[in-house]
Design a protein around this motif. Structure first.
Motif, PDB file in Angstrom:
ATOM      1  N   GLY A 114       8.936  -1.648  -1.230  1.00  0.00           N
ATOM      2  CA  GLY A 114       7.880  -1.085  -0.377  1.00  0.00           C
ATOM      3  C   GLY A 114       7.138  -0.032  -1.175  1.00  0.00           C
ATOM      4  N   GLY A 115       6.544   0.914  -0.492  1.00  0.00           N
ATOM      5  CA  GLY A 115       5.892   2.023  -1.174  1.00  0.00           C
ATOM      6  C   GLY A 115       4.679   1.605  -1.981  1.00  0.00           C
ATOM      7  N   ILE A 116       4.538   2.216  -3.145  1.00  0.00           N
ATOM      8  CA  ILE A 116       3.351   2.017  -3.977  1.00  0.00           C
ATOM      9  C   ILE A 116       3.206   0.547  -4.375  1.00  0.00           C
ATOM     10  N   LEU A 117       4.329  -0.122  -4.672  1.00  0.00           N
ATOM     11  CA  LEU A 117       4.246  -1.533  -5.084  1.00  0.00           C
ATOM     12  C   LEU A 117       3.775  -2.426  -3.934  1.00  0.00           C
ATOM     13  N   ASN A 118       4.136  -2.070  -2.732  1.00  0.00           N
ATOM     14  CA  ASN A 118       3.652  -2.779  -1.551  1.00  0.00           C
ATOM     15  C   ASN A 118       2.116  -2.666  -1.476  1.00  0.00           C
ATOM     16  N   SER A 119       1.608  -1.431  -1.670  1.00  0.00           N
ATOM     17  CA  SER A 119       0.149  -1.231  -1.657  1.00  0.00           C
ATOM     18  C   SER A 119      -0.514  -1.979  -2.799  1.00  0.00           C
ATOM     19  N   ALA A 120       0.143  -2.029  -3.971  1.00  0.00           N
ATOM     20  CA  ALA A 120      -0.453  -2.690  -5.137  1.00  0.00           C
ATOM     21  C   ALA A 120      -0.593  -4.196  -4.895  1.00  0.00           C
ATOM     22  N   ARG A 121       0.433  -4.805  -4.292  1.00  0.00           N
ATOM     23  CA  ARG A 121       0.339  -6.251  -4.013  1.00  0.00           C
ATOM     24  C   ARG A 121      -0.884  -6.551  -3.163  1.00  0.00           C
ATOM     25  N   LYS A 122      -1.099  -5.732  -2.150  1.00  0.00           N
ATOM     26  CA  LYS A 122      -2.216  -5.994  -1.231  1.00  0.00           C
ATOM     27  C   LYS A 122      -3.558  -5.686  -1.899  1.00  0.00           C
ATOM     28  N   LEU A 123      -3.589  -4.634  -2.696  1.00  0.00           N
ATOM     29  CA  LEU A 123      -4.869  -4.271  -3.321  1.00  0.00           C
ATOM     30  C   LEU A 123      -5.289  -5.299  -4.368  1.00  0.00           C
ATOM     31  N   ARG A 124      -4.318  -5.805  -5.115  1.00  0.00           N
ATOM     32  CA  ARG A 124      -4.662  -6.799  -6.137  1.00  0.00           C
ATOM     33  C   ARG A 124      -5.329  -8.021  -5.500  1.00  0.00           C
ATOM     34  N   ALA A 125      -4.902  -8.344  -4.276  1.00  0.00           N
ATOM     35  CA  ALA A 125      -5.406  -9.553  -3.613  1.00  0.00           C
ATOM     36  C   ALA A 125      -6.733  -9.325  -2.883  1.00  0.00           C
ATOM     37  N   MET A 126      -7.187  -8.108  -2.816  1.00  0.00           N
ATOM     38  CA  MET A 126      -8.380  -7.821  -1.995  1.00  0.00           C
ATOM     39  C   MET A 126      -9.633  -7.676  -2.851  1.00  0.00           C
ATOM     40  N   GLY A 127     -10.745  -8.182  -2.371  1.00  0.00           N
ATOM     41  CA  GLY A 127     -12.015  -8.097  -3.096  1.00  0.00           C
ATOM     42  C   GLY A 127     -12.644  -6.713  -2.969  1.00  0.00           C
ATOM     43  N   GLU A 128     -13.584  -6.448  -3.885  1.00  0.00           N
ATOM     44  CA  GLU A 128     -14.217  -5.122  -3.925  1.00  0.00           C
ATOM     45  C   GLU A 128     -14.959  -4.782  -2.631  1.00  0.00           C
ATOM     46  N   GLU A 129     -15.593  -5.809  -2.057  1.00  0.00           N
ATOM     47  CA  GLU A 129     -16.410  -5.566  -0.867  1.00  0.00           C
ATOM     48  C   GLU A 129     -15.554  -5.030   0.282  1.00  0.00           C
ATOM     49  N   GLU A 130     -14.423  -5.679   0.486  1.00  0.00           N
ATOM     50  CA  GLU A 130     -13.535  -5.296   1.588  1.00  0.00           C
ATOM     51  C   GLU A 130     -12.894  -3.923   1.327  1.00  0.00           C
ATOM     52  N   LEU A 131     -12.523  -3.695   0.058  1.00  0.00           N
ATOM     53  CA  LEU A 131     -11.951  -2.390  -0.297  1.00  0.00           C
ATOM     54  C   LEU A 131     -12.975  -1.286  -0.047  1.00  0.00           C
ATOM     55  N   TYR A 132     -14.213  -1.581  -0.442  1.00  0.00           N
ATOM     56  CA  TYR A 132     -15.287  -0.602  -0.282  1.00  0.00           C
ATOM     57  C   TYR A 132     -15.501  -0.290   1.204  1.00  0.00           C
ATOM     58  N   ALA A 133     -15.555  -1.329   2.018  1.00  0.00           N
ATOM     59  CA  ALA A 133     -15.833  -1.127   3.445  1.00  0.00           C
ATOM     60  C   ALA A 133     -14.744  -0.266   4.097  1.00  0.00           C
ATOM     61  N   GLY A 134     -13.492  -0.525   3.747  1.00  0.00           N
ATOM     62  CA  GLY A 134     -12.390   0.249   4.329  1.00  0.00           C
ATOM     63  C   GLY A 134     -12.461   1.711   3.904  1.00  0.00           C
ATOM     64  N   ALA A 135     -12.671   1.930   2.602  1.00  0.00           N
ATOM     65  CA  ALA A 135     -12.705   3.307   2.092  1.00  0.00           C
ATOM     66  C   ALA A 135     -13.920   4.050   2.640  1.00  0.00           C
ATOM     67  N   LYS A 136     -15.041   3.343   2.766  1.00  0.00           N
ATOM     68  CA  LYS A 136     -16.266   3.986   3.268  1.00  0.00           C
ATOM     69  C   LYS A 136     -16.025   4.516   4.688  1.00  0.00           C
TER      70      LYS A 136
END
Ligand code: NIG
Ligand code: FE
Length: 424
Positions: A114-136
């Motif tokens: 879990g933890g940071i590696l859990n977040s890394a698995r999900k982030l690697r699979a996500m496109g820039e657009e979706e990451l941007y929208a969430g962070a925005k």
């Protein structure tokens, strides 16, 4: 360009009116928060041009295009600066939150993948657009809560392509949102599974490939490392900070969250801008910060959420140091980017005075992200980025009545980003 002119008048007080040239406050000075009662402040094209009290009100000759805000009964504060966040991430981790309620520790959850590696698995699979929208959306909420500058780290990619993706998303947020954004390469956040048996190989990738590329492309201003048992050693952090310095990426590092293992000494030796977390501190750790330029940055909402010790704010201040505050906004240890809550916790749990907490969340927080020349105080020549409270009886009322929303209006670079009752 259309002249953007703003007058805030009749403030109960302008808070944090430091003279030009004050770029941090340390030790006993942290309790001395300068204020101008019955204050007014003028801004033009996003920059503070004049301020004062009733006695030195110069009058206005040209009302053309002037936006006037009447701040009667309200405080005007420099907007919050948040010098430590992980606000770009793929998904929340409330499942781990429930696991912790049921008795597992943060480190045990990490050991189970879990933890940071859990977040890394999900982030690697996500496109820039979706990451941007969430962070925005998260940053927009933070601006609404009075934050006018934010530092954003990578660290959920843990491979070259995904770390760069995170930093590109942060750059896009910097271009599109009104608040100031500074970015930090945190490739050394956890050892990625691909390098499980090759620590030196991953540190090498960071030093030889990522730092030069990130610096060359201007994708970050700072470099970070999670110096902790089961993560990176003080020696590995030293190598990363040394490489960062060669490329003009100063250190802003995670140290002493769960253990004291020489991270502060290594950070100071490499002239790091800030050392962050500091929940577990030995006397020698505080001692080694004395007389340095490195800013101790405390993250009390992380302690609150994980149930770990709070940083020794009073001891750090007594040692003559400049304490800064930040949220640590991230899906694992602090799912909140609310600086108002951080300021309240600083008073309630770190036993800082309201004045010290405000200084730590404004001028010292700006310094901890290299922005004190432009933000962190109400000073002529700085950005006109401030928050106006609702009518409140005193400054101490803000952290005292914690959890309530005391903010009425938020202004960034002279423009209103949250409109409240003061709107004409
Ligand atoms: O600052 N301690 C290391 N990093 C983050 C938490 C990261 C996570 O759990 O996703 C922190 O607390
Ligand atoms: Fe962090």
């Amino acid at each position: 360009m259309e002249a953007n002119r703003l007058l805030i008048k009749n403030a109960k007080a302008l808070v944090g009116t430091h003279p030009k040239g004050t770029l941090r406050v340390a030790g006993a000075s942290m309790a001395e928060l300068p204020m101008l009662e019955h204050g007014w402040m003028m801004a033009e094209n996003g920059v503070i041009t004049a301020l004062g009290t009733e006695e030195d009100w110069p009058g206005i000759s040209d009302w053309n295009g002037l936006e006037v805000i009447d701040a009667t009964d309200r405080y005007v504060l420099p907007g919050w600066c948040d010098p430590h966040t992980h606000s770009v991430f793929a998904a929340p981790r409330e499942g781990e939150f429930v696991d912790r309620i049921n008795g597992l520790g943060y480190e045990e959850i990490a050991a189970k993948g879990g933890g940071i590696l859990n977040s890394a698995r999900k982030l690697r699979a996500m496109g820039e657009e979706e990451l941007y929208a969430g962070a925005k959306a998260r940053l927009e909420e933070m601006m609404h809560q009075g934050t006018v500058a934010v530092e954003i780290k990578s660290g959920y990619g843990l491979d070259a392509a995904s770390e760069l993706k995170m930093l590109r998303v942060a750059q896009r947020l910097k271009k599109t949102l009104p608040l100031q954004v500074r970015t930090t390469l945190l490739a050394a956040h956890a050892l990625p599974p691909e390098y499980k048996d090759n620590r030196a190989g991953y540190v090498d990738l960071i030093i030889k490939q990522l730092i030069p590329q990130v610096a060359g492309e201007g994708l970050a201003q700072y470099v970070d490392c999670f110096c902790e048992r089961n993560y990176f050693t003080a020696e590995e952090m030293g190598l990363i900070l040394e490489a960062g310095n060669k490329h003009d990426l100063k250190g802003k590092v995670h140290v002493n969250q769960f253990s004291s293992m020489g991270g502060i000494q290594a950070a100071v030796a490499h002239n790091a801008l800030s050392v962050d977390h500091l929940e577990v501190m030995e006397d020698a750790d505080i001692e080694s910060l004395r007389g340095t330029r490195t800013i101790p940055t405390l993250l009390p909402s992380c302690s609150f959420f994980l149930g770990i010790p709070y940083g020794p704010a009073r001891e750090l201040i007594e040692a003559g140091l400049p304490v800064a505050l930040a949220t640590d906004h991230n899906p694992g240890s602090t799912p909140s980017g609310n600086m108002n809550f951080v300021v309240a916790l600083a008073c309630i749990k770190l036993r800082m005075s309201p004045e010290q907490a405000v200084q730590a969340a404004t001028i010292n927080a700006a310094a901890a992200m290299g922005l004190a020349e432009e933000l962190g105080s109400l000073t002529v020549g700085k950005r006109a980025s401030c928050l106006i409270t609702k009518p409140v009886p005193s400054l101490a009322y803000l952290p005292y009545a914690f959890g309530q929303d005391h903010i009425d209006t938020v202004i960034i670079d002279g423009r209103t980003v949250r409109t409240g009752e003061t709107a004409a």
